[in-house]
Write an enzyme that holds these catalytic residues in place. Structure first.
Site, PDB file in Angstrom:
ATOM      1  CG  ASP A   9      76.239  22.764  43.866  1.00  0.00           C
ATOM      2  OD1 ASP A   9      75.156  22.297  44.257  1.00  0.00           O
ATOM      3  OD2 ASP A   9      76.391  23.934  43.484  1.00  0.00           O
ATOM      4  CG  ASP A  11      70.864  24.781  40.794  1.00  0.00           C
ATOM      5  OD1 ASP A  11      70.631  24.870  39.576  1.00  0.00           O
ATOM      6  OD2 ASP A  11      70.147  24.124  41.579  1.00  0.00           O
TER       7      ASP A  11
END
Length: 219
Positions: A9, A11
């Site tokens: 991922d 953020d």
């Protein structure tokens, strides 16, 4: 579990962008005269695609209003917002180490393609990842499609793939794709929410990910 493909991922996992995302969400609501969500509510949708995030933030709004908020958010995020947004400590070093160990690296993010491209430009990480997927190109998390597409593109099986993320959306996506996951507990969601998704571990830094993988290699 001999992993070949590691999917990050973005953020809250590689980049500390929570403040920037929250301020841009709040600014977008203010632009349209809407009551702005408090920080805790705004941060909870980080990791989802923008459309899905706005469905949660504006459950009684119509599609047209949500689309206007998305446009204002993008204007702030891609344009003038100057909130700090930097890689977490150890991110670059951990990615370099993984590359040296022969792992294939990918990103599956709730960001748009434009948002991810901006982040990769700002950090100089464009050449690090073998493939990337964004929420405006396919289904948003926790749907498994991003992971399925990345595995197909890079020729990796589910049992060779590891998903690393800071939200339950990341870990649920991994579960839905039949992929094992690692949680990081320095991001958006609290450890209890992450552990409920049964990751292999919940780690407190990017350095710890390197140590965890090194220990697996030694077993």
């Amino acid at each position: 579990m001999n992993f070949e493909l590691i999917v990050f991922d973005w953020d809250g996992t590689l980049m500390d962008s929570e403040a920037r995302i929250v301020t841009c969400i709040q600014a977008a609501f203010r632009d349209l005269g809407l009551p702005e969500p408090v920080r805790e509510v705004a941060r909870d949708v980080i990791g989802l695609g923008l459309d899905e995030a706005m469905e949660r933030l504006l459950p009684t709004g119509d599609a047209g209003l949500r689309a206007e908020v998305v446009l204002q958010y993008r204007r702030h995020f891609l344009g003038g917002d100057q909130s700090p947004s930097e890689l977490f400590p150890g991110a670059r070093e951990t990615l370099d180490w993984m590359t040296g160990q022969g792992y294939r690296l990918a990103v599956a993010t709730g960001k748009s393609r434009a948002g991810l491209s901006k982040a990769l430009d700002e950090t100089g990480l464009h050449g690090v990842f073998h493939a990337t997927r964004t929420a405006d190109e396919t289904f948003s998390k926790p749907h498994p499609q991003m992971l399925l597409e990345l595995m197909d593109e890079l020729g990796a099986r589910a049992d060779e793939t590891l998903m690393i993320g800071d939200t339950e959306y990341d870990l649920q996506m991994a579960n839905n794709a039949g992929v094992r996951s690692l949680a990081v507990c320095y991001g958006v969601h609290e450890p209890g929410r992450l552990l409920a998704c049964e990751p292999l571990a919940c780690l407190d830094s990017l350095w710890a990910i390197r140590d965890w993988l090194s220990a697996r290699q030694a077993d």
